[in-house]
Structures are given as C-alpha cells and as structure tokens.
Design an enzyme around this catalytic site. Structure first.
Site, mmCIF file in Angstrom:
data_model
loop_
_atom_site.group_PDB
_atom_site.id
_atom_site.type_symbol
_atom_site.label_atom_id
_atom_site.label_comp_id
_atom_site.label_asym_id
_atom_site.label_seq_id
_atom_site.Cartn_x
_atom_site.Cartn_y
_atom_site.Cartn_z
ATOM 1 N N GLY A 264 0.828 -1.199 0.000
ATOM 2 C CA GLY A 264 0.000 0.000 0.000
ATOM 3 C C GLY A 264 0.860 1.245 0.000
ATOM 4 N N VAL A 268 1.306 5.281 4.996
ATOM 5 C CA VAL A 268 0.622 4.363 5.923
ATOM 6 C C VAL A 268 1.613 3.357 6.498
ATOM 7 C CG1 VAL A 268 -1.094 2.510 6.093
ATOM 8 C CG2 VAL A 268 -1.653 4.619 4.868
ATOM 9 N N GLU A 292 5.658 -3.604 0.688
ATOM 10 C CA GLU A 292 5.927 -3.053 -0.648
ATOM 11 C C GLU A 292 5.020 -1.856 -0.791
ATOM 12 O OE1 GLU A 292 4.934 -1.951 -4.243
ATOM 13 O OE2 GLU A 292 4.112 -3.981 -4.352
ATOM 14 N N CYS A 326 1.807 -0.528 -8.950
ATOM 15 C CA CYS A 326 2.963 -0.025 -8.199
ATOM 16 C C CYS A 326 4.152 0.191 -9.128
ATOM 17 C CB CYS A 326 3.350 -1.011 -7.090
ATOM 18 S SG CYS A 326 2.000 -1.438 -5.994
ATOM 19 N N GLU A 424 4.230 10.492 -6.524
ATOM 20 C CA GLU A 424 3.426 9.371 -7.003
ATOM 21 C C GLU A 424 1.988 9.822 -7.230
ATOM 22 O OE1 GLU A 424 2.923 4.677 -5.953
ATOM 23 O OE2 GLU A 424 2.659 6.095 -4.305
#
Length: 541
Positions: A264, A268, A292, A326, A424
C-alpha cells in the site's frame, strides 16, 4: 509412514487471450452477467464462521459508480479480538500439520483457480476493480496460481536446506511459523497480492488476520471461499474487512502480534512501523515487518534506443490498468535528438487508446478505482495545465458522471523536479523530461536522485556499453530493472518483485526470500560421541 516428498517443479500459468468467438470469452461473459445480477452479502470470516455485524459498505463498480453488486460487513474491535482468539486457537494444530498437507491445500487451490474458478474470479476482479480481461487474467488467475505453486516449491527448498554434520554429530534444522499471529493488509490494485499477503505466511505455519482494501473486498472474499473449498482449516486465515485505523489499532495492541505483511502507500506503512516501534515492549517477540509501498517508476532512453519498442513500452507501462500499478511507468527521460520521433509516435499511439466500461472489451483503459483517486489525479493534471514548468501534450480529460474515467494523459515537464516528475500519482499520467544528449550522465544522476522511491525502472539503448553505464548509475534506483522492456509485468519465479528506499523492504514477493521472513528456525545438534571428561588436551602436562 514417513517419507521425503517432492513437489512437482512449477511452471507459470499460461495467459489466456479471450479473443472474440472463443469459449473462454463466452464463459467469461457469462460469469460477468451472473455476478452483475447477483447481489452479494459479504460477511467476516472468523474461525471459519460467517459473522455479519450489520455495519455495511457497498461494493461499487468504478466504471459505473451508481451500481453496487454487493455489500460487506465491517469488523469492529470486538470482531478483531474474536479473530485473534480464533487464529491463536487454530495455531497449534496448523503448526503441527505436516508440510505436505499444507502444500496440498494451496496446490488444490491453484488447480481450482485454473479450472472451475477461473472465470468467476476474473469477472469479480474486472467488476469491482475495473480491469479489462487481460489485466484480470494476469492478476487474479495467473499470478495467484503462480504464487500458490511457486511458494510451495520455494518452501520445499527451504525445508531441504540443512546444516552440515560431522562424523560425531548430526545437525538438523527445523522450520516453524513465528510466535503469535500475522496481520496482512492488502491493496485494491492486485487481487493476487491480497491472496499472497495472507497465504505466504500461512504456508510457513503462521495464522493470519487479513484486512483487504475496502474497494477490493468483493474479489478478496472470493479468494477466501476458494481456500475453503481447497480445504483450508478454520481459523488459519481470518477475513476482517473494515475501517483501517480501528482494526490496525486493535491488532497492534495485542501482545501476540508477530508480523505485518503489507502492500500500500508509503505514508501508511511508515506510520504503522512507528506504532509498532512504540509498542515493542508489549510484544512477546520482535515483529517481522514486510512491505511493498509506492513507486515513481522511470523509463530512461539513450539516443541509440529503438524508438518503436520504446514507445510501446511507454504506452503499456503507463496506461495499462489506468496506471494503477505499483510498477507503472510514471516518468520518462528522453534525449533531445530522438524526442521529435518519440513524441510523434507516442501521441499517435496514445490517441488510439479508448477508455470505458470493462464489459465493452474493445477498451484498453477503464476507470480509476474511486472518487478519492479520481480527484487526486485530476488535481495533478489541473496543476500541470496551469504551471509554467509543464505543458499538457495529450489527454487531461476527467469525467466522473458515470464512472471514474481519466483520459490517458501525457505531460512534458521542463524541469526534472516538477510535481508530476517526482510525486506518485497512481493514475494514467506519464510525464516526459527531455534532456540534452550531452547531459546523458548528468540526467542519469538526476533520475537516480530526484525520487525517494526505488521500485521499478526501465532503460532503453542498443549500445551494450551504454546499457552497462545506465545499469551502474541506476543500480539502487530500482529493485526491478528492465532492459529494453516496460517496467511492469513481473512474473512469479522469473522476476521476484520489490524495491527499497520509500518503496518498501524489498523482500521480493514470489521468492524464497519472502517466505524466510515468516519462519522461525531451530537448530538441533545431536552428539553421537559425547565427552566423558571436562578436561581438554592442552591441560595435560
């Protein structure tokens, strides 16, 4: 009777194409219609029992956000406590179960997914995560089958890894799960990741609490039902969808918490790591933390690059699954000398892409996952449109009247550190930075240093010496580096996946390395020639 059992060496699951007129296409369309017309009431699964709390959230179609095909019940702190208790109760018998029986469950799940569950699982992922048939097939079917089969193969190799013995001693290595339970938190974008985050630790002998992303509960619940049919014992994996903060708080407060398996956002993951660190004195063991997280993945071209293959890699790498991978190509560095040709071909190819709902199979691009994602992506595009440092070359249209649709978008940045070059976005947005050919090395250094992430990257050149130079300069900029290929599409067993820096712990999902994180190792020494005196030879006169 005892035996040393050998698992069949796995092969990657072949990808089916779902071309018009094929039986696969027909069966997939049937599965889509069946799920669309059947409202699913999704419970928690705790200790093998279905728990309905009455606190529900809808399972929305991103490409048609007025349509819901189910709802799921949310866990609260009481249900989390029940799940932990059920997991710990199941732990003793699960740890004692011989490896061959654990392995059989996952191998059967792989076989079911390859056959009777294939179309249903694909349809579920297409609907609630807005994937076209190819993106669903490579995700929930092929990759999850590969995770199941290859993890069993890797675990067998681990068990065979034994210490050296001597004439006098026999040294044996035993592998068990960790103390306590594992907390697995999975993302929306890959159904297979959810299955692996929960199942990889379970194969190693652990018990698991699995909290799926709210926008992927529907397809992740299907994995739980698949595992039940394959014979997974009750309580080994407990399914607890619900509010992230309250569930995580309850998990991290428990002294038997022993591992965190996560995919995620970087923020977080960092915050949860900090919370774990604060609570270390309360835990029975040091929790294993595997994650990851984000990526700002690059494609770097040299002037010797093959332009046609470069452009295809950019289009597929940036716009497949709406850039919500990702590993998606998000920034690209193109030399000035080939930019006019690249630009023409890139804009022409991107203009041919269509976007729309998943049940119209002609579309290459579908909807982004939800309103929050749509608004964030739209915000980046609007800022780039008004910035003097950027120019919108293509796309930019955002329409959420029916679904959360963002047109494939190409931005040229005139500085290497603009927001869309380094932050991102997680959407169908590709930013191009054009560099002077003579600044090749300087720009490589910019590529390496301008982003905090280090997940995937791709380099394009025909000159082998140049490729070597690029590879060396970008050695730590990507955990998965692709040469003359797009930076997406890692295959289990072929390209173990993960990155470092702000992209995670680089524990390589789909490898033996990842499984080792979920194992406790005990070495047993048996002496066949025990000493009968405390004295050593040097003590004699």
């Amino acid at each position: 009777m005892n035996g040393i059992y050998q698992v069949r060496k796995p092969k990657n699951e072949p990808v089916r194409t779902y071309e018009a007129g094929s039986l696969d296409r027909h069966l997939l369309e049937e599965a889509l219609e069946e799920l669309k017309n059947d409202f699913l009431d999704i419970p928690l699964i705790i200790g093998g029992k279905e728990i309905r709390t009455g606190s529900t959230k809808a399972c929305i179609l991103p490409h048609d956000h007025q349509t819901s095909i189910g709802h799921y019940h949310q866990a609260g702190q009481e249900e989390v406590a029940m799940a932990i208790e059920a997991a710990l109760e199941a732990k003793a018998s699960w740890e004692k179960m011989p490896f061959q029986h654990k392995a059989s469950i996952f191998l059967k799940a792989a076989e079911l997914l390859s056959t009777t569950w294939r179309y249903k699982m694909n349809a579920a992922t297409m609907l609630v995560q807005s994937k076209n048939p190819h993106q669903a097939e490579i995700d929930v079917v092929c990759e999850l089958i590969d995770f199941f089969k290859f993890n069993v193969h890797f675990m067998e190799n681990i068990l065979r890894d034994q210490a050296l013995s001597t004439k006098e001693t026999w040294n044996r290595v035993e592998y068990t799960g960790l103390d306590g339970f594992i907390y697995a938190v999975s993302p929306f974008n890959f159904t297979s990741i959810g299955g692996n985050l929960a199942c990889a630790p379970a194969l190693c002998g652990n018990v698991v609490l699995w909290k799926p992303a709210s926008t992927a509960v529907y397809s992740n619940y299907m994995i739980m039902k698949l595992l039940e049919e394959a014979g997974m014992p009750k309580g080994v994996i407990n399914f607890v969808p619900g509010p992230s903060q309250s569930i995580t708080d309850a998990v991290l407060d428990h002294p038997e918490f022993s591992g965190f398996h996560y995919t995620g956002s970087t923020s977080v993951f960092s915050n949860i790591w900090l919370e774990i660190a604060k609570k270390l004195p309360t835990y029975r063991s040091y929790p294993r933390i595997v994650g990851e997280t984000g990526g700002k993945n690059f494609v770097f071209a040299h002037h010797s690059a093959d332009i046609d293959t470069l452009v295809v890699a950019l289009v597929r790498g940036a716009f497949e699954y709406q850039g919500q991978k990702c590993s998606a190509a998000a920034r690209t560095y193109i030399p000035e000398s080939i930019w006019p040709q690249v630009k023409d071909k890139l804009l022409k190819m991107t203009s041919q892409l269509t976007y729309g709902p998943i049940d119209d199979f002609k579309h290459f691009v579908n909807a982004v996952i939800d309103k929050r994602s749509f608004d964030r992506i739209k915000g980046y595009i609007e800022k780039a449109q008004t910035s003097s440092d950027s120019e919108l070359l293509f796309g930019g249209s955002c329409d959420d009247k029916v679904g959360y649709f963002v047109e494939p978008t190409i931005i040229q940045s005139f500085t290497p550190d603009s927001a869309t070059m380094v932050q991102e976005i997680f959407g169908p947005v590709l930013t191009v930075y054009v560099y002077k050919d003579e600044d090749f090395i300087q720009t490589l250094n910019l590529c390496e240093s301008s982003s905090p992430y280090a997940l995937t990257g791709a380099i394009f050149a025909k000159d082998r010496d140049v490729l070597l130079t690029m590879e060396n300069h970008l050695k730590k900029a990507a955990g998965n580096l692709y040469i003359n290929d797009k930076p997406t599409g890692a295959v289990v067993g072929q390209q173990p996946f993960g990155g470092s820096r702000a992209s995670g712990t680089n524990d390589k999902a789909g490898s033996k390395q990842n499984l080792m994180r979920w194992i406790n190792t005990r070495v047993v020494k048996e002496n066949f020639s025990s000493p009968t005196t405390y004295e050593y030879p040097f003590m004699s006169e």
